[in-house]
Design a protein around this motif. Structure first.
Motif, PDB file in Angstrom:
ATOM      1  N   ALA A  26       0.828  -1.210   0.000  1.00  9.68           N
ATOM      2  CA  ALA A  26       0.000   0.000   0.000  1.00  9.68           C
ATOM      3  C   ALA A  26       0.863   1.260   0.000  1.00  9.68           C
ATOM      4  N   ALA A  27       1.926   1.264   0.796  1.00  8.28           N
ATOM      5  CA  ALA A  27       2.767   2.455   0.899  1.00  8.28           C
ATOM      6  C   ALA A  27       3.471   2.772  -0.421  1.00  8.28           C
ATOM      7  N   PHE A  28       4.003   1.758  -1.085  1.00  8.95           N
ATOM      8  CA  PHE A  28       4.685   1.981  -2.368  1.00  8.95           C
ATOM      9  C   PHE A  28       3.722   2.562  -3.405  1.00  8.95           C
ATOM     10  N   ALA A  29       2.468   2.150  -3.354  1.00 11.08           N
ATOM     11  CA  ALA A  29       1.479   2.595  -4.341  1.00 11.08           C
ATOM     12  C   ALA A  29       0.840   3.934  -3.977  1.00 11.08           C
ATOM     13  N   ASP A  30       1.041   4.404  -2.767  1.00  9.95           N
ATOM     14  CA  ASP A  30       0.375   5.620  -2.311  1.00  9.95           C
ATOM     15  C   ASP A  30       0.964   6.855  -2.991  1.00  9.95           C
ATOM     16  N   PRO A  31       0.106   7.737  -3.515  1.00 12.97           N
ATOM     17  CA  PRO A  31       0.630   8.916  -4.213  1.00 12.97           C
ATOM     18  C   PRO A  31       1.346   9.914  -3.302  1.00 12.97           C
ATOM     19  N   LEU A  32       1.030   9.959  -2.021  1.00  9.80           N
ATOM     20  CA  LEU A  32       1.678  10.914  -1.127  1.00  9.80           C
ATOM     21  C   LEU A  32       3.016  10.407  -0.603  1.00  9.80           C
ATOM     22  N   ILE A  33       3.055   9.188  -0.088  1.00  7.38           N
ATOM     23  CA  ILE A  33       4.312   8.702   0.505  1.00  7.38           C
ATOM     24  C   ILE A  33       5.041   7.678  -0.357  1.00  7.38           C
ATOM     25  N   GLY A  34       4.394   7.143  -1.351  1.00  5.95           N
ATOM     26  CA  GLY A  34       5.036   6.155  -2.220  1.00  5.95           C
ATOM     27  C   GLY A  34       6.350   6.618  -2.810  1.00  5.95           C
ATOM     28  N   PRO A  35       6.428   7.858  -3.307  1.00  3.84           N
ATOM     29  CA  PRO A  35       7.695   8.315  -3.889  1.00  3.84           C
ATOM     30  C   PRO A  35       8.868   8.313  -2.909  1.00  3.84           C
ATOM     31  N   PHE A  36       8.605   8.452  -1.614  1.00  2.00           N
ATOM     32  CA  PHE A  36       9.696   8.381  -0.641  1.00  2.00           C
ATOM     33  C   PHE A  36      10.340   6.999  -0.664  1.00  2.00           C
ATOM     34  N   PHE A  37       9.525   5.976  -0.840  1.00  2.00           N
ATOM     35  CA  PHE A  37      10.034   4.608  -0.866  1.00  2.00           C
ATOM     36  C   PHE A  37      10.614   4.248  -2.229  1.00  2.00           C
ATOM     37  N   THR A  38       9.881   4.585  -3.286  1.00  2.00           N
ATOM     38  CA  THR A  38      10.232   4.089  -4.612  1.00  2.00           C
ATOM     39  C   THR A  38      11.244   4.960  -5.345  1.00  2.00           C
ATOM     40  N   GLU A  39      11.123   6.283  -5.242  1.00  2.00           N
ATOM     41  CA  GLU A  39      11.977   7.183  -6.014  1.00  2.00           C
ATOM     42  C   GLU A  39      13.107   7.784  -5.188  1.00  2.00           C
ATOM     43  N   ILE A  40      12.788   8.308  -4.026  1.00  2.00           N
ATOM     44  CA  ILE A  40      13.789   9.022  -3.241  1.00  2.00           C
ATOM     45  C   ILE A  40      14.746   8.033  -2.568  1.00  2.00           C
ATOM     46  N   ALA A  41      14.188   7.049  -1.863  1.00  2.00           N
ATOM     47  CA  ALA A  41      15.032   6.052  -1.191  1.00  2.00           C
ATOM     48  C   ALA A  41      15.415   4.910  -2.120  1.00  2.00           C
ATOM     49  N   GLY A  42      14.609   4.670  -3.156  1.00  2.00           N
ATOM     50  CA  GLY A  42      14.867   3.544  -4.047  1.00  2.00           C
ATOM     51  C   GLY A  42      14.901   2.231  -3.282  1.00  2.00           C
ATOM     52  N   MET A  43      13.953   2.062  -2.396  1.00  2.00           N
ATOM     53  CA  MET A  43      13.969   0.930  -1.469  1.00  2.00           C
ATOM     54  C   MET A  43      13.742  -0.406  -2.173  1.00  2.00           C
ATOM     55  N   ASP A  44      14.593  -1.349  -1.864  1.00  2.00           N
ATOM     56  CA  ASP A  44      14.474  -2.733  -2.317  1.00  2.00           C
ATOM     57  C   ASP A  44      13.771  -3.494  -1.189  1.00  2.00           C
ATOM     58  N   LEU A  45      12.505  -3.779  -1.354  1.00  2.00           N
ATOM     59  CA  LEU A  45      11.719  -4.392  -0.280  1.00  2.00           C
ATOM     60  C   LEU A  45      12.315  -5.714   0.178  1.00  2.00           C
ATOM     61  N   GLU A  46      12.760  -6.534  -0.739  1.00  2.00           N
ATOM     62  CA  GLU A  46      13.291  -7.843  -0.351  1.00  2.00           C
ATOM     63  C   GLU A  46      14.559  -7.708   0.504  1.00  2.00           C
ATOM     64  N   ALA A  47      15.376  -6.704   0.223  1.00  2.00           N
ATOM     65  CA  ALA A  47      16.571  -6.477   1.027  1.00  2.00           C
ATOM     66  C   ALA A  47      16.230  -5.841   2.376  1.00  2.00           C
ATOM     67  N   HIS A  48      15.215  -4.992   2.383  1.00  2.00           N
ATOM     68  CA  HIS A  48      14.839  -4.246   3.578  1.00  2.00           C
ATOM     69  C   HIS A  48      13.974  -5.071   4.537  1.00  2.00           C
ATOM     70  N   LEU A  49      13.178  -5.967   4.003  1.00  2.00           N
ATOM     71  CA  LEU A  49      12.193  -6.691   4.808  1.00  2.00           C
ATOM     72  C   LEU A  49      12.778  -7.422   6.015  1.00  2.00           C
ATOM     73  N   PRO A  50      13.892  -8.126   5.910  1.00  2.00           N
ATOM     74  CA  PRO A  50      14.420  -8.791   7.108  1.00  2.00           C
ATOM     75  C   PRO A  50      14.757  -7.813   8.236  1.00  2.00           C
ATOM     76  N   HIS A  51      15.268  -6.636   7.900  1.00  2.00           N
ATOM     77  CA  HIS A  51      15.639  -5.651   8.916  1.00  2.00           C
ATOM     78  C   HIS A  51      14.412  -5.040   9.580  1.00  2.00           C
ATOM     79  N   ILE A  52      13.422  -4.669   8.770  1.00  2.00           N
ATOM     80  CA  ILE A  52      12.229  -4.054   9.338  1.00  2.00           C
ATOM     81  C   ILE A  52      11.408  -5.091  10.108  1.00  2.00           C
TER      82      ILE A  52
END
Length: 148
Positions: A26-52
């Motif tokens: 939901a967060a990646f798809a959200d127009p308000l906060i999605g860009p923080f994850f997808t564009e600005i941070a360029g977050m790789d969910l599979e790499a990040h998921l174990p830590h979070i």
């Protein structure tokens, strides 16, 4: 689709992984906060998921598996693109909706409360917003818009 299925509480790491995948979808798809994850941070969910998952497992299930600095990546992100009360409020809204959509019980309630506390703390530490209780401070949007 059945809507009368009883929801259980968050009890295991697998429950947290399921919750986090739902939330980040939901967060990646959200127009308000999605860009923080997808564009600005360029977050790789599979790499990040174990830590979070470690973070939430430590926070909610008392596992002591998280040994990182949770604030540092948020501070770095805020330096690149400032995050406001609206951004953190939307995060709380999506987090609470993800929890409510999957789980019910004391740990689920604690997850939602802890999410709000974390969002407020991050907002205060990154921008100073929400520290005076005045205009522009943190308003948990989940209380207003969650069920829309």
């Amino acid at each position: 689709m059945r809507t009368d299925i009883a929801r259980t509480d968050i009890a295991t790491r697998a429950d947290l992984e399921r919750l986090l995948r739902r939330f980040y979808g939901a967060a990646f798809a959200d127009p308000l906060i999605g860009p923080f994850f997808t564009e600005i941070a360029g977050m790789d969910l599979e790499a990040h998921l174990p830590h979070i998952t470690d973070f939430w497992e430590s926070t909610l299930l008392r596992s002591a598996t998280y040994r990182r600095n949770a604030f540092a990546p948020h501070a770095a992100l805020h330096e690149r693109e400032p995050m406001t009360a609206a951004h953190f409020g939307r995060w709380v809204q999506l987090w609470s909706a993800a929890v409510d959509g999957l789980y019910r019980g004391p740990v689920a309630d604690r997850a939602k409360a802890q999410g709000e506390r974390i969002a407020l703390a991050l907002l205060r530490r990154t921008s100073g917003e929400g520290t005076d209780g005045g205009e522009g401070g943190f308003v948990p949007l989940s209380a207003v818009l969650l069920r829309s």
